[in-house]
Design an enzyme around this catalytic site. Structure first.
Site, PDB file in Angstrom:
ATOM      1  N   LEU A  38       0.804  -1.132   0.045  1.00 31.74           N
ATOM      2  CA  LEU A  38      -0.121   0.099  -0.140  1.00 31.74           C
ATOM      3  C   LEU A  38       0.863   1.241   0.083  1.00 31.74           C
ATOM      4  O   LEU A  38       1.929   1.612   0.700  1.00 31.74           O
ATOM      5  CB  LEU A  38      -1.038   0.157   1.354  1.00 31.74           C
ATOM      6  CG  LEU A  38      -2.174  -0.725   1.187  1.00 31.74           C
ATOM      7  CD1 LEU A  38      -2.934  -0.434   2.398  1.00 31.74           C
ATOM      8  CD2 LEU A  38      -3.286  -0.144   0.254  1.00 31.74           C
ATOM      9  N   ASP A  39       0.630   2.272  -0.846  1.00 34.56           N
ATOM     10  CA  ASP A  39       1.473   3.382  -0.799  1.00 34.56           C
ATOM     11  C   ASP A  39       1.240   4.040   0.425  1.00 34.56           C
ATOM     12  O   ASP A  39       0.489   3.951   1.260  1.00 34.56           O
ATOM     13  CB  ASP A  39       0.857   4.268  -2.152  1.00 34.56           C
ATOM     14  CG  ASP A  39       1.110   3.780  -3.379  1.00 34.56           C
ATOM     15  OD1 ASP A  39       2.049   2.908  -3.536  1.00 34.56           O
ATOM     16  OD2 ASP A  39       0.417   4.176  -4.314  1.00 34.56           O
ATOM     17  N   PRO A  40       2.235   5.054   0.744  1.00 35.69           N
ATOM     18  CA  PRO A  40       2.094   5.741   2.070  1.00 35.69           C
ATOM     19  C   PRO A  40       1.103   6.254   2.286  1.00 35.69           C
ATOM     20  O   PRO A  40       0.485   6.378   3.386  1.00 35.69           O
ATOM     21  CB  PRO A  40       3.677   6.627   2.109  1.00 35.69           C
ATOM     22  CG  PRO A  40       4.369   5.859   0.982  1.00 35.69           C
ATOM     23  CD  PRO A  40       3.599   5.155  -0.047  1.00 35.69           C
TER      24      PRO A  40
END
Length: 295
Positions: A38-40
């Protein structure tokens, strides 16, 4: 030894690796991996495998996912999300909801998409984001992915909220970027939340604060799911002690109970022993999990 699956509701601002590092400190277990980065800036379901269950990570990466995504039309960024620098602004006021719905429909099915330049895709042994941040040009090949459905939940130009059900490897940022291109105004993802990974839903996920409290109270096991949950929907074959001994040494055993191409082998207590594949009427172990006590 801590074995099992932990379903986390990842907060914004954390990388998936940050979550793994946090869990290592809380549990003392070094063998922890996550399924599906998951992207930040994204939130929601992050599935982690602990201990022996890390051997099952590759099967979770095949899992289908559901996202809720807010897209802003008329603003393009160099990362295709709100974390990046704005590289183009256009007037999207003339775009109609009907045009948006028609354009979105073109992204449903088996499609070809190019991952964002700032992504975890490997290029020559390096992550694409590292290459991009080093100032080098990033050229990623297009890939074929599957999008099962895109449901529009709200449209108030220039913003829209959609729910996307897709297979593995789909970049939601690419869908937003390409949607903006189809409409001629550009677009980026303003907010992204993963609602589900296979049967693991966000309303069943624990926050990092809940995990920390459980670990401090010595009740982490209350949050762990058995490793077999990583193989939900698979045929399950219960092995005798003699069969377990053979499988642990890499020997095939007669195939029974199912003619499926692969199955999860468990012991009498339901603990995953191995992954089996069918070969000439026999079950061939292709992956054997360590026994409890092994490191």
């Amino acid at each position: 030894m801590t074995d099992g699956l932990l379903i986390i509701d990842k907060p914004a601002g954390w990388t998936s690796h940050d979550v793994v590092a946090k869990l290592r400190r809380l549990t003392g277990e070094r063998r922890i991996g996550h399924a599906g980065t998951l992207d930040p800036g994204a939130t929601g379901v992050l599935v982690l495998c602990l201990g022996r269950a890390t051997r099952l990570l590759e099967y979770l990466r095949e899992a289908e996912k559901v996202y809720e995504c807010e897209i802003v039309l008329g603003v393009s960024t160099d990362t295709d999300d709100a974390e990046g620098q704005v590289i183009r602004v256009a007037d999207a006021s003339s775009v109609t909801p009907a045009q948006v719905r028609a354009a979105l429909a073109e992204f449903v099915g088996t499609i070809t998409q190019t991952p964002p330049h700032v992504s975890a895709v490997h290029i020559g042994g390096k992550r694409a984001y590292a290459v991009a941040r080093a100032g080098q040009k990033v050229q990623l090949p297009a890939r074929t992915v599957v999008v099962h459905s895109i449901t529009v939940q709200a449209i108030e130009i220039p913003r829209l909220t959609v729910r996307i059900h897709c297979g593995s490897g789909v970049y939601i940022r690419s869908i937003a970027r390409d949607l903006g291109a189809r409409l001629g105004v550009g677009a980026h993802v303003a907010r992204l939340r993963r609602l589900a990974v296979d049967g693991f839903r966000v309303d069943e996920a624990a926050t990092l604060e809940q995990v920390a409290a459980a670990a401090a109270a010595g009740r982490l096991d209350d949050l762990l799911l058995p490793p077999l949950r990583a193989l939900a929907g698979w045929p399950v074959v219960t092995l005798s002690p003699a069969e377990i001994a053979r499988v642990r040494h890499g020997h095939a055993i007669p195939q029974r109970e199912t003619r499926a191409p692969r199955a999860a082998a468990v012991d009498a207590a339901g603990r995953v022993v191995a992954i089996l594949e069918s070969a000439n009427g026999r079950w061939q172990p292709v992956k054997v999990l360590p026994q409890e006590g092994d490191r």
